[in-house]
Design a protein around this motif. Structure first.
Motif, short mmCIF file in Angstrom:
data_model
loop_
_atom_site.label_atom_id
_atom_site.label_comp_id
_atom_site.label_asym_id
_atom_site.label_seq_id
_atom_site.Cartn_x
_atom_site.Cartn_y
_atom_site.Cartn_z
N VAL A 1 0.74 -1.09 -0.10
CA VAL A 1 -0.02 0.07 -0.03
C VAL A 1 1.02 1.23 0.09
O VAL A 1 1.20 1.82 1.12
CB VAL A 1 -1.01 0.07 1.15
N ASN A 2 1.26 1.61 -1.29
CA ASN A 2 1.98 2.71 -1.39
C ASN A 2 1.70 3.25 -2.70
O ASN A 2 1.59 2.50 -3.53
CB ASN A 2 3.42 2.17 -1.41
N ALA A 3 1.67 4.62 -3.07
CA ALA A 3 1.15 5.14 -4.28
C ALA A 3 2.42 4.98 -5.39
O ALA A 3 1.71 4.51 -6.70
CB ALA A 3 1.12 6.66 -4.11
N ALA A 4 3.44 4.74 -5.04
CA ALA A 4 4.33 4.50 -6.12
C ALA A 4 4.13 3.01 -6.52
O ALA A 4 4.62 2.62 -7.67
CB ALA A 4 5.81 4.41 -5.43
N ASP A 5 3.59 1.91 -5.89
CA ASP A 5 3.38 0.49 -6.00
C ASP A 5 2.08 0.21 -6.83
O ASP A 5 1.71 -0.73 -6.84
CB ASP A 5 3.66 -0.30 -5.06
N LYS A 6 1.27 1.29 -6.82
CA LYS A 6 0.05 1.30 -7.39
C LYS A 6 -0.34 0.24 -8.68
O LYS A 6 -1.17 -0.45 -8.46
CB LYS A 6 -0.71 2.43 -7.34
N GLU A 7 0.60 0.31 -9.62
CA GLU A 7 0.67 -0.47 -10.87
C GLU A 7 0.74 -1.91 -10.61
O GLU A 7 0.26 -2.73 -11.02
CB GLU A 7 1.23 0.11 -11.82
N MET A 8 1.92 -1.92 -9.60
CA MET A 8 2.36 -3.56 -9.30
C MET A 8 1.15 -3.83 -8.66
O MET A 8 0.89 -5.17 -8.75
CB MET A 8 3.59 -3.49 -8.46
N MET A 9 0.56 -3.30 -7.74
CA MET A 9 -0.54 -4.02 -6.94
C MET A 9 -1.66 -4.48 -7.71
O MET A 9 -2.34 -5.63 -7.76
CB MET A 9 -0.92 -2.86 -5.82
N LYS A 10 -1.84 -3.49 -8.65
CA LYS A 10 -3.04 -3.78 -9.52
C LYS A 10 -2.75 -5.16 -10.48
O LYS A 10 -3.62 -5.86 -10.47
CB LYS A 10 -3.28 -2.87 -10.73
N ASP A 11 -1.58 -5.15 -10.89
CA ASP A 11 -1.29 -6.50 -11.69
C ASP A 11 -1.10 -7.65 -10.80
O ASP A 11 -1.54 -8.72 -11.23
CB ASP A 11 0.35 -6.11 -12.09
N LEU A 12 -0.79 -7.54 -9.51
CA LEU A 12 -0.74 -8.71 -8.74
C LEU A 12 -2.26 -8.97 -8.12
O LEU A 12 -2.57 -10.30 -7.95
CB LEU A 12 0.03 -8.30 -7.02
N ILE A 13 -3.19 -8.15 -8.15
CA ILE A 13 -4.49 -8.53 -7.74
C ILE A 13 -5.28 -9.12 -9.05
O ILE A 13 -5.91 -10.32 -8.95
CB ILE A 13 -5.24 -7.20 -7.50
#
Length: 110
Positions: A59-71
């Motif tokens: 949960v970090n704004a910089a990791d938003k795209e990575m989080m989306k991809d992982l979800i």
């Protein structure tokens, strides 16, 4: 001799078992994960997402795209897992009910 009445009774019985098995699909659960468990998604046999876990480290704004991809990856894995369970459940519901007709795969009807 081919007994059409017996065949029709088996079809009706198979339909009843299929309907019962379909009603039980809501109780099936499958989990998918991505990023070494940093994201986990749980779905049911109706292919609905029931729960999701996201590790706090993501949960970090910089990791938003990575989080989306992982979800997305975790959800897709869970959906694939529940699809296997659905096929197993439906196959069990019709096992021994339908005639063995070469070239006909009744297990993929669902």
């Amino acid at each position: 001799m081919f007994d059409i009445m017996s065949m029709m009774n088996k079809v009706k019985e198979a339909q009843a078992k299929i309907k019962s098995a379909q009603q039980e699909l809501i109780h099936l659960r499958a989990e998918g994960e991505a990023g070494a468990g940093m994201v986990r998604v749980v779905v049911n046999g109706e292919r609905k997402v029931l729960d999701m876990f996201i590790d706090d480290s993501l949960v970090n704004a910089a990791d938003k795209e990575m989080m989306k991809d992982l979800i997305v990856a975790a959800t897709n894995y869970a959906m694939q897992s529940v699809e296997v369970k659905i096929k197993e459940k439906m196959k069990g519901a019709t096992e021994g009910m339908m005639p063995n007709i070469p070239g006909m795969d009744f297990g993929n009807m669902f």
